[in-house]
Design a protein around this motif. Structure first.
Motif, PDB file in Angstrom:
ATOM      1  N   ASP A  67       0.878  -1.169   0.000  1.00 28.25           N
ATOM      2  CA  ASP A  67       0.000   0.000   0.000  1.00 28.25           C
ATOM      3  C   ASP A  67       0.912   1.215   0.000  1.00 28.25           C
ATOM      4  N   HIS A  68       0.999   1.914  -1.137  1.00 30.95           N
ATOM      5  CA  HIS A  68       1.894   3.072  -1.271  1.00 30.95           C
ATOM      6  C   HIS A  68       1.066   4.344  -1.253  1.00 30.95           C
ATOM      7  N   ARG A  69       1.409   5.255  -0.337  1.00 28.13           N
ATOM      8  CA  ARG A  69       0.641   6.488  -0.168  1.00 28.13           C
ATOM      9  C   ARG A  69       1.566   7.704  -0.230  1.00 28.13           C
ATOM     10  N   THR A  70       1.061   8.774  -0.836  1.00 29.06           N
ATOM     11  CA  THR A  70       1.770  10.050  -0.857  1.00 29.06           C
ATOM     12  C   THR A  70       1.196  10.946   0.232  1.00 29.06           C
ATOM     13  N   VAL A  71       2.073  11.531   1.030  1.00 33.70           N
ATOM     14  CA  VAL A  71       1.672  12.388   2.140  1.00 33.70           C
ATOM     15  C   VAL A  71       2.114  13.813   1.837  1.00 33.70           C
ATOM     16  N   SER A  72       1.206  14.767   1.993  1.00 31.30           N
ATOM     17  CA  SER A  72       1.506  16.169   1.676  1.00 31.30           C
ATOM     18  C   SER A  72       2.042  16.885   2.915  1.00 31.30           C
ATOM     19  N   CYS A  73       3.315  16.684   3.172  1.00 27.71           N
ATOM     20  CA  CYS A  73       3.985  17.387   4.265  1.00 27.71           C
ATOM     21  C   CYS A  73       5.473  17.274   4.008  1.00 27.71           C
ATOM     22  N   GLY A  74       6.277  17.657   4.975  1.00 30.02           N
ATOM     23  CA  GLY A  74       7.710  17.527   4.821  1.00 30.02           C
ATOM     24  C   GLY A  74       8.189  16.126   5.182  1.00 30.02           C
ATOM     25  N   HIS A  75       9.491  15.990   5.298  1.00 33.62           N
ATOM     26  CA  HIS A  75      10.112  14.689   5.541  1.00 33.62           C
ATOM     27  C   HIS A  75       9.741  14.107   6.904  1.00 33.62           C
ATOM     28  N   PHE A  76       9.559  14.965   7.889  1.00 31.84           N
ATOM     29  CA  PHE A  76       9.360  14.487   9.257  1.00 31.84           C
ATOM     30  C   PHE A  76       7.867  14.267   9.523  1.00 31.84           C
ATOM     31  N   MET A  77       7.268  13.372   8.747  1.00 32.00           N
ATOM     32  CA  MET A  77       5.814  13.242   8.718  1.00 32.00           C
ATOM     33  C   MET A  77       5.226  12.725  10.023  1.00 32.00           C
ATOM     34  N   ALA A  78       5.957  11.981  10.823  1.00 33.51           N
ATOM     35  CA  ALA A  78       5.414  11.521  12.103  1.00 33.51           C
ATOM     36  C   ALA A  78       5.177  12.684  13.055  1.00 33.51           C
ATOM     37  N   GLU A  79       5.853  13.803  12.829  1.00 34.20           N
ATOM     38  CA  GLU A  79       5.662  14.994  13.639  1.00 34.20           C
ATOM     39  C   GLU A  79       4.841  16.056  12.923  1.00 34.20           C
ATOM     40  N   GLU A  80       4.884  16.062  11.591  1.00 32.88           N
ATOM     41  CA  GLU A  80       4.133  17.051  10.822  1.00 32.88           C
ATOM     42  C   GLU A  80       2.713  16.594  10.507  1.00 32.88           C
ATOM     43  N   ALA A  81       2.520  15.295  10.327  1.00 32.87           N
ATOM     44  CA  ALA A  81       1.201  14.743  10.007  1.00 32.87           C
ATOM     45  C   ALA A  81       0.966  13.464  10.811  1.00 32.87           C
ATOM     46  N   PRO A  82       1.020  13.548  12.156  1.00 33.07           N
ATOM     47  CA  PRO A  82       0.959  12.330  12.967  1.00 33.07           C
ATOM     48  C   PRO A  82      -0.348  11.560  12.819  1.00 33.07           C
ATOM     49  N   GLN A  83      -1.468  12.257  12.605  1.00 35.80           N
ATOM     50  CA  GLN A  83      -2.727  11.540  12.476  1.00 35.80           C
ATOM     51  C   GLN A  83      -2.742  10.685  11.215  1.00 35.80           C
ATOM     52  N   GLN A  84      -2.213  11.217  10.105  1.00 35.33           N
ATOM     53  CA  GLN A  84      -2.132  10.434   8.878  1.00 35.33           C
ATOM     54  C   GLN A  84      -1.250   9.211   9.062  1.00 35.33           C
ATOM     55  N   VAL A  85      -0.151   9.383   9.766  1.00 37.31           N
ATOM     56  CA  VAL A  85       0.759   8.268   9.995  1.00 37.31           C
ATOM     57  C   VAL A  85       0.104   7.220  10.881  1.00 37.31           C
ATOM     58  N   ALA A  86      -0.529   7.657  11.964  1.00 35.62           N
ATOM     59  CA  ALA A  86      -1.185   6.718  12.870  1.00 35.62           C
ATOM     60  C   ALA A  86      -2.304   5.967  12.156  1.00 35.62           C
ATOM     61  N   ASP A  87      -3.077   6.679  11.345  1.00 34.29           N
ATOM     62  CA  ASP A  87      -4.170   6.031  10.614  1.00 34.29           C
ATOM     63  C   ASP A  87      -3.633   5.006   9.616  1.00 34.29           C
ATOM     64  N   ALA A  88      -2.532   5.328   8.951  1.00 29.73           N
ATOM     65  CA  ALA A  88      -1.937   4.392   7.986  1.00 29.73           C
ATOM     66  C   ALA A  88      -1.428   3.137   8.693  1.00 29.73           C
TER      67      ALA A  88
END
Length: 287
Positions: free
Chosen positions: A259-280
């Motif tokens: 499952d390959h997903r593109t995330v619209s944020c910077g490199h540090f996505m666990a801190e910039e988009a934590p909800q997206q990471v947790a949901d994935a």
């Protein structure tokens, strides 16, 4: 700083090598591996989200954070060695099988763990990195300037360590600034710089391994047709378009159940988009 919500312990993973390991939560185990230039602290938001249902295990990789930093013998920072560390940490905490998530350098360790120890890894997620061989293949021409640190730290021992040690905060702070779309909290940034400043030699050794012994191991696996057997999720920025490659296709060659997903944020996505990471991660664990 948020790190105080975790319990911390020292776990022996090899003769004379102990890792600093943070844990929280209860339930099926999920191991989280940090990237560069960070520590387990990068997972503070994601771990807090998932801790209601899972035991979250967050080591500082060998050579990073408050883990031991053994002298490099050529294999010390091979991802194969660091993958064994992961299995040993999980076993020491009572877990023979676990889900594994890695970011950046930690994702390379997770990748190797999945190849070498498929009997232990139930699910695998990689955040914003390519497998080592593919990374070196796509880093060419002027677009490779974004990865200048890879080439610097690939040099024989001496030069990189001397240059970085002269201005460590400027060097490590550069990546925290240019790879992120948001500022880090001051105390978190200070902790990353402190930890990196104290680990220049081992961080360089980790990167040098990715240009030497890791290439040997990954090449042998690619020639043998080795693949990741477990469900795999990959989250990445859309930097493949800028560098002229198809990241999903590169990953699928290694991971058929992808499952390959593109995330619209910077490199540090666990801190910039934590909800997206947790949901994935939650989605991954249901596969």
């Amino acid at each position: 700083m948020g790190v105080n919500r975790f319990e911390h312990q020292r776990v022996q993973v090899a003769d004379g090598v102990e890792l600093n390991v943070a844990t929280t939560g209860a339930g099926s185990p999920v191991v989280l591996l940090h990237g560069f230039p960070q520590t387990h602290l990068m997972w503070r938001h994601v771990a807090a989200d998932l801790a209601a249902d899972h035991t979250m295990i967050m080591p500082d990789l060998r050579g990073y954070g408050d883990s031991d930093k053994p002298a490099d013998t050529g294999l010390t920072y091979a991802k194969r060695t660091m993958a064994q560390d992961v299995v040993n940490v999980a076993k020491a905490l009572g877990h023979d099988r676990f889900a594994l998530v890695g970011h950046d350098r930690g994702a390379l360790v997770a990748f190797r763990t999945g190849l070498d120890h498929p009997e232990h890894v139930t699910h695998l997620a990689s955040l914003d990195v390519l497998p080592t061989l593919d990374m070196w293949d796509v880093m060419r021409g002027t677009s490779a300037a974004v990865g200048f640190h890879l080439f610097l730290m690939a040099q024989p021992p001496g030069l990189a360590e001397e240059l970085i040690s002269a201005r460590p905060d400027a060097f490590f702070g550069h990546f925290l600034d240019v790879w992120s779309t948001a500022e880090f909290p001051a105390d978190v940034r200070a902790e990353y710089l402190r930890a990196s400043r104290e680990a220049v030699t081992s961080i360089v050794a980790d990167y040098r391994a990715s240009a030497t012994i890791d290439v040997e191991h990954d090449t042998a696996d690619r020639e043998a047709g080795a693949q990741l057997k477990m469900p795999v999720t990959v989250l990445q920025q859309d930097w493949g378009a800028a560098l002229g490659f198809d990241a999903e296709a590169l990953w699928r060659a290694w991971a058929p159940d992808l499952d390959h997903r593109t995330v619209s944020c910077g490199h540090f996505m666990a801190e910039e988009a934590p909800q997206q990471v947790a949901d994935a991660i939650r989605d991954l664990l249901t596969r």
